[in-house]
Design an enzyme around this catalytic site. Sequence first.
Site, PDB file in Angstrom:
ATOM      1  N   ASP A 176      -6.277   1.069   0.962  1.00  0.00           N
ATOM      2  CA  ASP A 176      -6.317   1.118   2.420  1.00  0.00           C
ATOM      3  C   ASP A 176      -7.714   0.701   2.871  1.00  0.00           C
ATOM      4  OD1 ASP A 176      -7.946   3.250   1.808  1.00  0.00           O
ATOM      5  OD2 ASP A 176      -6.831   4.728   2.976  1.00  0.00           O
ATOM      6  N   LYS A 232       0.831  -1.202   0.000  1.00  0.00           N
ATOM      7  CA  LYS A 232       0.000   0.000   0.000  1.00  0.00           C
ATOM      8  C   LYS A 232       0.867   1.254   0.000  1.00  0.00           C
ATOM      9  CE  LYS A 232      -1.354   2.521   3.184  1.00  0.00           C
ATOM     10  NZ  LYS A 232      -1.815   3.119   4.460  1.00  0.00           N
TER      11      LYS A 232
END
Length: 216
Positions: free
Chosen positions: A139, A121
């Site tokens: 996320d 991420k």
Amino acid sequence: MNKKQRYENIIAWFQENMPVAESELHYNNAFELLIAVVLSAQCTDKRVNMTTPKLFADFPTPEALAAAQPETVFEYIRSISYPNNKAKHLVAMAQKLVSDFHGEVPDTVEKLQTLPGVGRKTANVVASVIYNRPAMAVDTHVFRISERLGLTTGSKNPLQTEKELVKYIPEHLIPKAHHWLILHGRYVCVARKPKCEQCGLQPWCRYFAQHRNPLA
């Protein structure tokens, strides 16, 4: 409405109603963004932005941070979630930037992920924001919003969500689409009580059709 139509309509709405969509983290260069994104894991951007100015001022380069002790960095970030681990990661990350990348933040997801404390991420955020790569960072907001809107179906983890979003979103829009979804999840489609009455995506939202408008 099939999935392709859903994507087209949702993307068109965002393009018209949120033409500017950017990270809410404060930074001046790739190194500062990398630090900020590492710190933002399970922590709010607001808290990170309150913490980073002094950290950036005292450790402005990878070389400066690489020479620091984790215990010293901890004192700067003690109000952030998991400060012990993050302090260790930041110092080790800076050391690897110096030893392996000549002090420069790498420009690919694969190379970014070799840095301590940098998961997929974080790597995707830096690659898309700094280098405009077609990388979709997933996320908790993006994961939740994608499923609610119907952009994904039954994704079990962020990687599945990422792959499906990248499949349907035009490549040149992927960096901006990441922020569209995050900001929509942060301010409108919030976790506990989504503000459906304020949402312009109602006509194409699977969640709204199922939970707020049973006749749809």
